[in-house]
Motif scaffolding. Structure first.
Motif, PDB file in Angstrom:
ATOM      1  N   TYR A 190      50.640  56.272 104.141  1.00  0.00           N
ATOM      2  CA  TYR A 190      51.161  57.137 103.855  1.00  0.00           C
ATOM      3  C   TYR A 190      50.800  57.808 103.108  1.00  0.00           C
ATOM      4  CZ  TYR A 190      54.773  54.806 106.802  1.00  0.00           C
ATOM      5  OH  TYR A 190      55.348  54.922 108.540  1.00  0.00           O
ATOM      6  N   ALA A 191      49.777  57.678 101.872  1.00  0.00           N
ATOM      7  CA  ALA A 191      49.432  58.732 101.160  1.00  0.00           C
ATOM      8  C   ALA A 191      49.308  59.240 101.422  1.00  0.00           C
ATOM      9  CB  ALA A 191      48.831  57.994  99.487  1.00  0.00           C
ATOM     10  N   GLU A 192      48.281  59.986 102.810  1.00  0.00           N
ATOM     11  CA  GLU A 192      47.168  61.040 103.250  1.00  0.00           C
ATOM     12  C   GLU A 192      47.838  61.224 104.086  1.00  0.00           C
ATOM     13  OE1 GLU A 192      43.037  58.708 103.050  1.00  0.00           O
ATOM     14  OE2 GLU A 192      43.938  57.586 104.918  1.00  0.00           O
ATOM     15  N   ALA A 194      51.558  62.054 103.795  1.00  0.00           N
ATOM     16  CA  ALA A 194      52.052  63.376 102.917  1.00  0.00           C
ATOM     17  C   ALA A 194      50.984  64.109 102.058  1.00  0.00           C
ATOM     18  CB  ALA A 194      52.954  61.747 101.702  1.00  0.00           C
ATOM     19  N   ARG A 195      49.572  63.585 101.912  1.00  0.00           N
ATOM     20  CA  ARG A 195      48.845  64.271 101.095  1.00  0.00           C
ATOM     21  C   ARG A 195      48.620  65.937 102.394  1.00  0.00           C
ATOM     22  NH1 ARG A 195      46.552  67.470  99.406  1.00  0.00           N
ATOM     23  NH2 ARG A 195      44.756  67.889  98.012  1.00  0.00           N
ATOM     24  N   GLU A 196      48.663  66.051 103.034  1.00  0.00           N
ATOM     25  CA  GLU A 196      47.676  66.759 104.497  1.00  0.00           C
ATOM     26  C   GLU A 196      49.047  67.344 104.631  1.00  0.00           C
ATOM     27  OE1 GLU A 196      45.323  67.277 106.197  1.00  0.00           O
ATOM     28  OE2 GLU A 196      44.332  65.795 104.819  1.00  0.00           O
ATOM     29  N   GLU A 197      50.314  66.916 104.269  1.00  0.00           N
ATOM     30  CA  GLU A 197      51.500  68.022 103.998  1.00  0.00           C
ATOM     31  C   GLU A 197      51.792  68.885 102.953  1.00  0.00           C
ATOM     32  OE1 GLU A 197      53.522  68.826 107.201  1.00  0.00           O
ATOM     33  OE2 GLU A 197      52.310  67.388 108.071  1.00  0.00           O
ATOM     34  N   CYS A 198      51.331  68.107 102.153  1.00  0.00           N
ATOM     35  CA  CYS A 198      51.014  69.144 100.791  1.00  0.00           C
ATOM     36  C   CYS A 198      50.372  70.319 100.529  1.00  0.00           C
ATOM     37  CB  CYS A 198      50.908  68.388  99.002  1.00  0.00           C
ATOM     38  SG  CYS A 198      52.363  66.976  99.306  1.00  0.00           S
ATOM     39  N   PRO A 199      50.715  71.558  99.609  1.00  0.00           N
ATOM     40  CA  PRO A 199      49.885  72.426  99.574  1.00  0.00           C
ATOM     41  C   PRO A 199      48.833  71.887  98.394  1.00  0.00           C
ATOM     42  CG  PRO A 199      52.251  73.224  99.317  1.00  0.00           C
ATOM     43  CD  PRO A 199      51.779  71.410  99.625  1.00  0.00           C
ATOM     44  N   PRO A 200      47.450  72.477  98.343  1.00  0.00           N
ATOM     45  CA  PRO A 200      46.268  71.834  97.915  1.00  0.00           C
ATOM     46  C   PRO A 200      46.088  71.763  96.505  1.00  0.00           C
ATOM     47  CG  PRO A 200      45.723  73.401  99.543  1.00  0.00           C
ATOM     48  CD  PRO A 200      47.252  73.751  99.942  1.00  0.00           C
ATOM     49  N   ASP A 201      46.811  72.361  95.836  1.00  0.00           N
ATOM     50  CA  ASP A 201      47.035  72.962  94.517  1.00  0.00           C
ATOM     51  C   ASP A 201      47.877  71.991  93.916  1.00  0.00           C
ATOM     52  OD1 ASP A 201      44.919  73.530  94.682  1.00  0.00           O
ATOM     53  OD2 ASP A 201      44.840  75.607  94.653  1.00  0.00           O
ATOM     54  N   SER A 202      48.598  71.916  94.680  1.00  0.00           N
ATOM     55  CA  SER A 202      49.995  71.133  93.860  1.00  0.00           C
ATOM     56  C   SER A 202      49.972  70.483  93.107  1.00  0.00           C
ATOM     57  CB  SER A 202      51.437  71.443  94.691  1.00  0.00           C
ATOM     58  OG  SER A 202      51.217  69.936  96.128  1.00  0.00           O
ATOM     59  N   GLN A 203      51.493  70.171  91.926  1.00  0.00           N
ATOM     60  CA  GLN A 203      51.199  68.767  91.143  1.00  0.00           C
ATOM     61  C   GLN A 203      51.236  67.763  92.650  1.00  0.00           C
ATOM     62  OE1 GLN A 203      50.484  68.383  88.521  1.00  0.00           O
ATOM     63  NE2 GLN A 203      50.851  66.126  88.708  1.00  0.00           N
ATOM     64  N   VAL A 204      52.263  68.236  93.161  1.00  0.00           N
ATOM     65  CA  VAL A 204      52.636  66.644  93.870  1.00  0.00           C
ATOM     66  C   VAL A 204      50.947  66.305  94.704  1.00  0.00           C
ATOM     67  CG1 VAL A 204      54.096  65.832  96.214  1.00  0.00           C
ATOM     68  CG2 VAL A 204      54.975  67.304  94.713  1.00  0.00           C
ATOM     69  N   ALA A 205      50.289  67.159  95.304  1.00  0.00           N
ATOM     70  CA  ALA A 205      49.128  66.335  95.800  1.00  0.00           C
ATOM     71  C   ALA A 205      48.565  66.119  95.365  1.00  0.00           C
ATOM     72  CB  ALA A 205      48.169  67.999  96.419  1.00  0.00           C
ATOM     73  N   GLN A 206      48.073  66.276  93.740  1.00  0.00           N
ATOM     74  CA  GLN A 206      47.930  65.959  92.934  1.00  0.00           C
ATOM     75  C   GLN A 206      47.706  64.484  92.299  1.00  0.00           C
ATOM     76  OE1 GLN A 206      46.843  68.016  89.197  1.00  0.00           O
ATOM     77  NE2 GLN A 206      46.438  70.040  90.195  1.00  0.00           N
ATOM     78  N   ASP A 207      49.201  64.301  92.477  1.00  0.00           N
ATOM     79  CA  ASP A 207      49.619  62.999  92.607  1.00  0.00           C
ATOM     80  C   ASP A 207      49.168  61.831  93.549  1.00  0.00           C
ATOM     81  OD1 ASP A 207      50.816  63.387  90.732  1.00  0.00           O
ATOM     82  OD2 ASP A 207      52.699  63.470  90.866  1.00  0.00           O
ATOM     83  N   LEU A 208      49.162  62.596  94.976  1.00  0.00           N
ATOM     84  CA  LEU A 208      49.298  61.717  96.187  1.00  0.00           C
ATOM     85  C   LEU A 208      47.111  61.145  95.951  1.00  0.00           C
ATOM     86  CD1 LEU A 208      51.032  63.178  98.608  1.00  0.00           C
ATOM     87  CD2 LEU A 208      51.597  60.914  97.399  1.00  0.00           C
ATOM     88  N   ASP A 209      46.615  62.145  95.403  1.00  0.00           N
ATOM     89  CA  ASP A 209      45.368  62.020  94.886  1.00  0.00           C
ATOM     90  C   ASP A 209      44.752  60.823  93.962  1.00  0.00           C
ATOM     91  OD1 ASP A 209      44.228  64.264  96.718  1.00  0.00           O
ATOM     92  OD2 ASP A 209      43.963  65.231  95.237  1.00  0.00           O
ATOM     93  N   GLN A 210      45.877  60.309  93.423  1.00  0.00           N
ATOM     94  CA  GLN A 210      45.882  59.069  92.544  1.00  0.00           C
ATOM     95  C   GLN A 210      45.675  57.989  92.673  1.00  0.00           C
ATOM     96  OE1 GLN A 210      44.177  59.565  89.280  1.00  0.00           O
ATOM     97  NE2 GLN A 210      44.000  61.675  89.927  1.00  0.00           N
ATOM     98  N   VAL A 211      47.875  58.070  93.850  1.00  0.00           N
ATOM     99  CA  VAL A 211      47.436  57.236  95.067  1.00  0.00           C
ATOM    100  C   VAL A 211      46.782  56.305  95.655  1.00  0.00           C
ATOM    101  CG1 VAL A 211      49.052  56.514  95.897  1.00  0.00           C
ATOM    102  CG2 VAL A 211      49.590  58.024  93.884  1.00  0.00           C
TER     103      VAL A 211
END
Length: 544
Positions: A190-192, A194-211
């Motif tokens: 689910y994290a991956e 969700a990550r595909e749906e986020c803009p690459p440089d967004s804070q959410v994308a960075q948070d999901l990268d950490q997840v």
């Protein structure tokens, strides 16, 4: 008789037959000689004493205690042959026996040889009555061999108990791994997604990268637990150890108390090695845990170093199986109390530990030693009491380039095939449906193996690929696959499992199943495995 003239007139002689007396004396002498011969040939040490003073001893006693002549013992205190720490008890026994008090006749103590060495001995003493008065005769049996056998038996019993514990831990680890990997698969999936749906440089994308990064660490942790319990095969690959060591140090900083000052000296240009990343992590964790325990009470400095080192033939004299050349050396130093010289040659023995109960199994260094040896390297130790300890793991360097740990932006392969996905974990099944659908596939999900088999029987040609879990109620994944292959022999099937000690990739492929994977699978892993199993040449055409 004499007459008045004082001259003897006759002689009177008294004759007595002493044959019996002479015979008795001869018998006594023979008996004494016979007894002396028996005493001298006895393998048990026998000594005679009176009032704590040695009177006599046989040859076995002299040999046992390192003396050559009885004269060295006669007239001297029997305590001379008793270890100093046992003399007060022995003195008390002698006094009680002299005073005719009741005292235990058989007991264990420690003898003292002429050269000063101590040894365990069994003593049996009793009073005998001699013509010149009562005396104590003592029988001595050297218990050295027996005590060593008892220690070895105790050691074997301890090792057996530890092995049984490890077996129990392995069984528990397998069960935990299966359930945890299923949960972890859903989290990562689910994290991956969700990550595909986020803009690459967004804070959410960075948070999901950490997840995703944390989930990957958890995945490696499960693998490490299984490797520790010897239930997971390791895979040696070319790798750069510097990144693994740095990542492990980050984890250590959060787990060690502030009283431990962690210092690092990591050479970023360290040569590649052939190793399993999880085992390199395990080596460092084990060595650092030992260092922490050595400094736990007073704190100290933990120094971790990683560097290239070129060793000559002379420097490798202790490791003749290695060729001179370039090596990678991982060093872990502490400022603890050091290792006592008398136990230094035992620290790599399995189950040997000086830690209190609850702080170690005695397997940490043995595991590190085994891993280093399996990689064609070695581990050595420098330690001084009061000054600390340094462990050095030296591994052969590779000439070829290692697999990079850096993220790549390689595209994920996609497809348009029809997939039947079976997993009894509803959460994982729904996540997989979403992930595979976004990769372009048409997905039919079933959470029951019998239901899935019924679906397949109704339309065997309706699916291009089957992906099934192994551990499910009613019918296992491998049983389900066998039944499906009887209906449609060329059906591509991928078998997934969170953990099973009953199957392996070789066993799976021997049944006709084309793909095998351990959970949790990342989006990229499952996408690549699907294309590999389907054997499509047009993979690049489907790439996102």
């Amino acid at each position: 008789m004499w007459a008045e003239s004082t001259k003897p007139t006759c002689h009177i002689a008294i004759v007595q037959d002493i044959s019996k007396r002479k015979q008795a004396e001869r018998l006594v002498y023979e008996n004494e000689e016979r007894l002396r011969a028996v005493l001298e040939q006895s393998p048990i040490g026998i000594a005679l004493s009176r009032d704590g003073i040695r009177l006599d001893a046989n040859r076995a006693f002299l040999l046992m205690f390192g003396y050559e002549e009885v004269a060295e013992l006669k007239g001297k205190p029997l305590l001379n042959q008793i270890a100093p720490h046992c003399r007060p008890e022995m003195r008390s026994r002698v006094e009680k026996r002299t005073q005719r008090e009741k005292v235990e006749n058989m007991y264990e103590t420690f003898g003292l040889r002429k050269d000063g060495t101590e040894f365990p001995v069994l003593v049996s003493a009793t009073i005998i009555h001699l013509p010149d008065g009562p005396a104590t005769v003592s029988f001595y049996t050297d218990l050295t061999v027996q005590k060593q056998a008892e220690q070895e038996r105790h050691s074997l019993q301890t090792q057996l108990a530890q092995a049984q514990k490890m077996e129990a831990i392995g069984t528990l680890a397998g069960g935990i791994a299966h359930d945890f990997n299923n949960i972890l698969g859903a989290v990562l999936g689910y994290a991956e997604v969700a990550r595909e749906e986020c803009p690459p440089d967004s804070q959410v994308a960075q948070d999901l990268d950490q997840v995703i990064l944390a989930g990957t660490r958890a995945k490696d942790l499960v693998k490490q637990i299984l490797a520790f319990s010897r239930q997971a095969e390791t895979e040696q690959i070319p790798l750069l150890p510097a990144s693994i060591v740095k990542e492990t140090i980050k984890l250590l900083r959060s787990s060690l108390p502030s009283t431990i000052d962690i210092r690092q000296n990591i050479d970023g240009q360290t040569a590649p090695i052939l190793a399993d990343p999880t085992q390199i992590h395990q080596i460092l964790i084990n060595l650092c845990t030992n260092a922490f325990h050595a400094m736990e009470e007073r704190g100290g400095i933990l120094t971790i170093s990683l560097t290239n080192i070129r060793l000559t033939e002379e420097e490798l004299a202790a490791a003749p199986h290695l060729q001179p050349g370039l090596f990678v050396r991982l060093s872990v130093s502490d400022t603890g109390g050091g290792i006592a010289p008398e136990i230094k040659n035992r620290i790599f023995d399995p189950y040997f530990t000086t830690k209190e109960i609850g702080k170690g199994t005695g397997m940490g260094l043995a595991i590190v030693h085994g891993i280093a040896k399996s990689y064609g390297g070695f581990i050595d130790c420098d330690s001084n009491l009061g000054q600390g300890t340094t462990f050095r793991v030296t591994l052969p360097a590779l000439k070829e380039q290692a697999i990079s740990e850096v993220k790549t932006n390689a595209s994920v392969p996609v497809g348009k095939e029809r997939i039947l996905f079976i997993d009894d974990e509803s959460m994982l099944a729904e996540m997989s449906r979403t992930m595979l659908a976004r990769l372009g596939y048409t997905v039919t999900v079933r959470t029951d193996s019998l239901e899935a088999l019924n679906t397949f029987r109704q339309a065997p040609e309706a699916f291009d690929l089957v992906i099934t879990d192994q551990t499910m109620p009613h019918m296992t994944g491998i049983e389900l696959a066998r039944t499906m292959l009887q209906i449609r022999p060329q059906l591509p099937i991928i078998l997934c499992t969170g953990y099973s000690n009953l199957i392996s990739e070789d066993k799976v492929k021997a049944t006709g199943i084309r793909g095998f994977a351990l959970k949790p699978l990342t989006r990229k892993n499952i996408a690549e495995l699907i294309r590999q199993v389907l054997g499509r040449e047009e993979t690049d055409a489907y790439a996102k």
